[in-house]
Design an enzyme around this catalytic site. Structure first.
Site, PDB file in Angstrom:
ATOM      1  N   SER A 256      -9.645  -0.237   7.428  1.00  0.00           N
ATOM      2  CA  SER A 256      -9.109  -0.077   6.083  1.00  0.00           C
ATOM      3  C   SER A 256      -8.459  -1.299   5.454  1.00  0.00           C
ATOM      4  O   SER A 256      -8.130  -1.261   4.274  1.00  0.00           O
ATOM      5  CB  SER A 256      -8.098   1.071   6.062  1.00  0.00           C
TER       6      SER A 256
ATOM      7  N   LYS B 191       0.867  -1.202   0.000  1.00  0.00           N
ATOM      8  CA  LYS B 191       0.000   0.000   0.000  1.00  0.00           C
ATOM      9  C   LYS B 191       0.892   1.236   0.000  1.00  0.00           C
ATOM     10  O   LYS B 191       1.933   1.276   0.665  1.00  0.00           O
ATOM     11  CB  LYS B 191      -0.881  -0.032   1.235  1.00  0.00           C
TER      12      LYS B 191
ATOM     13  N   SER C 156      -9.505   1.987   3.194  1.00  0.00           N
ATOM     14  CA  SER C 156      -8.664   2.721   2.299  1.00  0.00           C
ATOM     15  C   SER C 156      -7.682   1.837   1.531  1.00  0.00           C
ATOM     16  O   SER C 156      -7.054   2.316   0.577  1.00  0.00           O
ATOM     17  CB  SER C 156      -7.902   3.805   3.043  1.00  0.00           C
TER      18      SER C 156
END
Lengths: 521, 96, 494
Positions: free
Chosen positions: C187, C88, C163
């Site tokens: 997330s 990420k 996210s």
């Protein structure tokens, strides 16, 4: 016309002498190439996290204990949020409601003598001859110190200055403007150096007291060896909070913060200026603005920071990246036991052990190297009083004239002791000794060697002196008669004449005795 | 407790130069979020201690040892403005 | 089966048998990404930054995006030898641009690796690419990225969740063997649920945060997004452990999580909070989760009702505490040292313009909110209050775990929603985290496991929550469930 009293509080930031920074392993070394002592943590790079330097906490606790504070068993860190280019994370990790130490005090001994003791490295010193106290002449003292002797110690007045708190925080980087075109430069070497912020209660009542507080504090820090305490290098910084009120009023006046003072003297001057400004303004019916002002050294004035300052809302909240810390009472005790002899205790010991006056003890102790020098002299078993006088006036005077620090002196304690011993056993007079000392400093030779080489051995041959005395009395019948008539001071001239004949090598006291005897019938 | 958020003051504190187009919408969004979080006042938390750290960790230290990291060039190289070995920022006129 | 379809475990075995398969695997993934990612947009970058000098230990490789294991480190025996992992884009990677999907960090190439990245490299893995995300991890849909939204591989008109939407979509769409995400309020778990993959948020402090660009410092954790429960255990074995660079990292021994796999769940006590099954929960989600409950009962687990009375306040607490921390964490983005700097005449202008131009709307919302709740006069009413209610939420879990080993519920209140559907309604977006947020507030570990599909063929996930440092229990329960079902075998048709 009402009388006003100043109310002064000082905030001192001290850089703690750790090897590495407070939250990372970067070196704290002063003067490195710009931005070379940096890492993701002290640069505040995204993703970096702080870890507390154990030694920083230890040193902070030491200072807290030396200042008679209560050291907290439970401490934590908080974020102080504000924006400035020298603050990489846009927050400073500091302490808000659970500082390391609180509620302590510092005793200042304000000497009644208006001129102040010699200071090491505190700005440029003005030398008042090579006799007397060599010191920076305070613009407020206005007194000239001539004469060859340290004034006899008067009793010092102790005054307790309460200390609100001492807390740990990280230093910011440095912003450079001078010589930079169209902007500023940022150097983060200093970012993350551990600082201890020491806040005093507004107990100080004069510029002198402010000065004394700073010297007293610096002295303690020196003895603890926790900081270099060098204002020029920035390892010790001071901001002052000043207000005035009518004498007898218990309410506080409007407080003005003054920053940008680069020496203890500057603090003293700035405080004095600010008091005057506020008193005059108050008397003229003006309202004192609560603001921050900057001291301008070259103009010797404080100026308002005219720029519109954003209201400081620091939005303190507990630092989530650092866990809380528990310090056990046992640990605190251990640290307390490890504290070295502190200035106050040393002053008392000097008074007792060496029978020094309070004043002399204070002067010698205030600067640790000076105190150490004195104690080393004492190991040589010479007169404490003589040593004290010679260190304070002659030695420091000579060193100041040569812009040397005590450490750089070619005349160490053993050397000075050698000189004093020659005085004590009457080999030379005090007057001659004053000529020998500079020679010692220049050449590094011992006192004995110089006295021998220059043939300065004091004339103590009483027979010879009697002969010379007779001759002088004969040559100066009028003065001799004056002495016989009772005018005692007149003997001084005759002593001088004998001294001249002996090329200054005779002991003036001895000459005086001889002459007195001869003229007493 | 539903606070009327002073968007201008808050934006100033946060160093955001909100444009008028976004200012209104943001102010509205924030009002409704604050109204939502207001429900916390239903709870009596007088004797409840706050939780800043979920783990019962304490006394995490590092030794006072120097550890060199040579990232100076890497960080200066990605500076928006670099001069010699410094980060360059525009001049300060009216505060920050 | 294409190599990109392999699980991490399968890829490991393949490479162990035949190391030459490393490059074939890489080729397969790269081709897949080139073919499919333009539609999904799971990646921000899958090559390192071009202008960087070789980092120490980085051997010369013929294929530019391989970062080889550090010199001197494990060259053949590492448990992740030859495995590509997608990261990420809020986890710093030296040599790779790391942007947090924000304009304000465009061009930022970190000079250091996050601890988890170092650990992956030490274990023989390499960085395959940096995944898209909501800007600064602010979001539950992966729509606030400055690079545009990621699309759900199961249906491109739908969000992948957020996210860590890019990471989840990459794993689900065969664009990654496994990925790392971060979880502050759900997330990792919510996008795992939306994409039909396994997502784990470890106990707070289990995995180092050093190198994770902070959002909610007291809530953030890095965790794996994988195709199977076993893959998750393998990755957690590498990621977990004490880190001296992270003061909030727990010094708790790391068990071999793989030993918890394949264990039965007879006698395992599963708690169902009565507060979970209320109005607002999509009936299809409820049905899928209740079916999962049945399966656990069939497997011999005991299901017990528990209560988490303060659950309904979790989102409110989060949108005070997390945003407060975030507003402070994002202060450093000011154009001084790195990233975007707006044209400006003076320093003040630089700050105000850089930040206003550099941050997206959601970031500004949260920064403003966070600044407000910490500001003078409001701290007690908001931030302090939030921290106190947080204590109550944590206590709820402590109480519940006296009665049960694991808590079961939905991961998200709805199946995936459409792109742009909730973008203009922040509050509605925030409420999609209602089941996940409490675990962050209490610091407990939680995992999302696929447990069904909606009538629109969109994935539904269930969440398992355990006591601090009891990830083993999660693996035990999840692997038993996985073995009894085959949701994990389904793949989106792309």
């Amino acid at each position: 016309m009402s009388e006003y009293e100043p109310v002064i509080g000082l905030e001192v930031h001290v850089q703690l002498k750790t090897q590495s920074k407070i939250f990372c392993g970067c070196s704290t070394e002063f003067g490195a190439e710009p931005n070379s002592n940096t890492c993701p943590v002290c640069l505040g790079l995204p993703g970096s996290l702080p870890v507390l330097n154990q030694r920083a906490l230890e040193l902070a606790i030491k200072v807290g204990l030396a200042l008679e504070c209560t050291v907290s068993n439970r401490i934590k860190f908080d974020r102080k949020n504000y924006f400035y280019p020298d603050l990489p994370k846009a927050y400073q990790i500091s302490q808000y409601d659970m500082p390391v130490a609180s509620k302590g005090h510092l005793v200042i001994e304000v000497p009644p003598h208006p001129s102040l003791p010699p200071q090491r490295g505190e700005g440029k010193s003005a030398i008042k001859g090579n006799a007397g106290i060599s010191h920076v002449s305070s613009p407020l003292a206005g007194e000239d110190q001539g004469g060859g002797e340290v004034p006899k110690g008067n009793q010092l007045i102790p005054k307790k200055i309460e200390i609100t708190r001492a807390h740990l925080e990280e230093d910011a980087g440095k912003l450079l403007h001078e010589g930079v075109r169209d902007g500023s430069w940022v150097d983060y070497n200093r970012a993350g150096v551990p600082l201890l912020e020491i806040v005093s209660e507004p107990d100080l009542r004069s510029p002198d007291e402010a000065f004394q507080y700073l010297t007293g504090l610096k002295s303690i820090l020196q003895y603890l060896d926790v900081s270099d305490c060098n204002m020029e290098q920035g390892s010790l910084r001071c901001d002052a909070n000043i207000s005035v009120r009518e004498k007898g009023d218990s309410k506080f006046g409007i407080k003005v913060e003054v920053k940008n003072m680069n020496s203890f003297r500057a603090v003293q001057k700035a405080v004095a200026y600010e008091i005057k400004r506020q008193v005059e303004a108050t008397q003229a019916g003006e309202r004192i603005a609560q603001e921050t002002r900057l001291w301008n050294e070259s103009k010797s004035q404080t100026f308002s920071m005219r720029s519109k300052e954003h209201a400081h809302d620091y939005r303190y909240f507990p630092e989530p990246d650092l866990v809380p810390f528990t310090v056990s009472s046992k640990q605190i005790e251990q640290i307390k036991k490890s504290l070295p002899e502190l200035p106050q205790a040393r002053i008392q010991r000097f008074k007792k052990q060496f029978e020094l006056s309070g004043y002399d003890a204070y002067v010698l102790v205030s600067d640790k190297p000076l105190g150490d020098y004195f104690e080393a002299c004492m190991n040589e078993r010479i007169s404490a009083k003589l040593s004290s006088n010679w260190i304070q006036s002659e030695l420091l005077g000579e060193l100041n004239a040569r812009k040397l620090s005590l450490r750089e002196s070619k005349v160490g304690p053993k050397d000075l002791a050698g000189l004093i011993r020659l005085i004590e056993n009457n080999t030379i007079s005090g007057k001659i000794a004053k000529e020998v000392l500079p020679e010692m400093l220049e050449t590094g030779k011992s006192a004995e060697t110089i006295v021998k080489e220059k043939g300065l051995v004091q004339v103590t041959d009483t027979k010879l002196l009697e002969e010379i005395a007779d001759r002088v009395i004969q040559a100066n019948p009028k003065t001799a008669d004056e002495v016989r008539a009772g005018k005692a001071q007149a003997i001084g001239f005759l002593v001088g004449q004998v001294m001249k004949e002996t090329k200054g090598k005779a002991n003036p006291k001895l000459i005086n005795d001889i002459l007195s005897k001869k003229l007493s019938n | 407790m539903s606070q009327k958020i002073n968007i201008d003051q808050t934006a100033e504190l946060a160093r955001l130069n909100l444009k008028s187009v976004e200012r209104e919408k943001l102010a509205q969004d924030l009002e409704s979020i604050l109204a939502y979080v207001d429900q916390l006042k239903e709870l009596n938390t007088e004797s409840v201690p706050p939780t800043s750290h979920v783990l019962p960790l304490e006394n995490v230290f590092r030794k006072d040892e120097v550890r060199k990291t040579n990232i100076r060039d890497a960080v200066l190289n990605h500076a928006p403005k670099r001069e010699s070995n410094f980060f360059k920022v525009p001049k300060i006129i009216e505060g920050v | 089966m294409e190599l990109y379809e392999l699980t991490l475990k399968q890829a490991k075995e393949l490479i162990a048998q035949n190391p030459a398969k490393q490059s074939e695997l890489r080729e397969s993934l790269s081709k897949r990404v080139q073919a499919v990612d333009p539609k999904i947009k799971a990646y921000i970058n899958f090559t390192p930054h071009p202008n960087l000098p070789p980092q120490r230990g980085e051997g010369k490789s013929t294929i530019s995006h391989i970062s080889s294991p550090l010199a001197g480190e494990d060259k053949g025996g590492g448990i992740l030898f030859g495995i590509p992992i997608s990261i990420k884009d809020n986890i710093v990677t030296t040599g790779w641009e790391t942007t947090c999907a924000s304009k304000i960090l465009k061009g930022f190439v970190p000079p250091y690796d996050a601890t988890v990245v170092r650990k992956l490299k030490q274990a023989g893995a390499y960085i395959f690419g940096k995944c898209n995300m909501d800007e600064f991890a602010f979001g539950s849909s992966c729509e606030t990225s400055c690079y545009g939204p990621t699309h759900n591989p199961w249906n491109l008109n739908y969000v992948p969740g957020g996210s860590s939407g890019g990471s989840a979509a990459a794993v689900a769409g065969g664009l990654a063997i496994a990925a790392l995400g971060s979880d502050t309020g759900g997330s990792i778990r919510q996008p795992a649920s939306f994409c039909g993959v396994v997502g784990l948020k470890p106990t707070y402090g289990r995995v180092s945060r050093y190198g994770l660009i902070a959002f909610g410092s007291s809530l953030d954790q890095i965790g794996p997004l994988t195709k199977t429960v076993e893959d998750s255990a393998i990755l957690l074995n590498v990621l977990a452990g004490h880190d001296e660079r992270d003061s909030t990292s727990a010094d708790v021994p790391v068990p071999d999580y793989a030993t918890f796999l394949g264990k039965d769940v007879k006698g395992l006590k599963i708690g169902l909070p009565k507060e979970y099954f209320v109005k607002g929960l999509d009936p299809e989600v409820e049905k899928a989760v209740k079916q999962a409950v049945q399966i656990f009962q069939d497997l011999g687990a005991a299901v017990v009702e528990v209560s988490l009375p303060h659950m309904k306040y979790a989102v409110a607490v989060y949108y005070i505490v997390a945003v407060a921390e975030a507003s402070s964490n994002l202060g450093r983005f000011d154009g001084v040292q790195y990233g975007f700097r707006a044209e400006s005449q003076n320093l003040k202008e630089m700050y105000f313009e850089t930040r206003n131009q550099g941050f997206g709307d959601e970031a500004k919302r949260r920064i403003l909110l966070g600044t407000f709740v910490l500001s003078a006069g409001y701290y007690d009413a908001y931030y302090l209050k939030g921290l106190k209610v947080r204590t109550l939420i944590k206590q709820d879990f402590d109480e519940a775990f006296k009665k049960v080993d694991v808590i079961l519920g939905p991961t998200a209140p709805t199946p995936p929603f459409k792109i742009a559907e909730k973008l203009n309604d922040p509050l509605s977006m925030y409420l999609s985290d209602i089941y996940t947020i409490s675990a962050n507030l209490a610091g407990v570990p939680a995992m999302s496991v696929p447990c069904g599909f909606s009538s629109k063929d969109l994935p539904i996930g269930m969440q398992l929550t355990a006591k601090p440092f009891e990830e083993g229990t999660l693996f035990r329960a999840a692997s038993a469930y996985e073995a009894a079902t085959n949701w994990h075998e389904r793949r989106p048709s792309l």
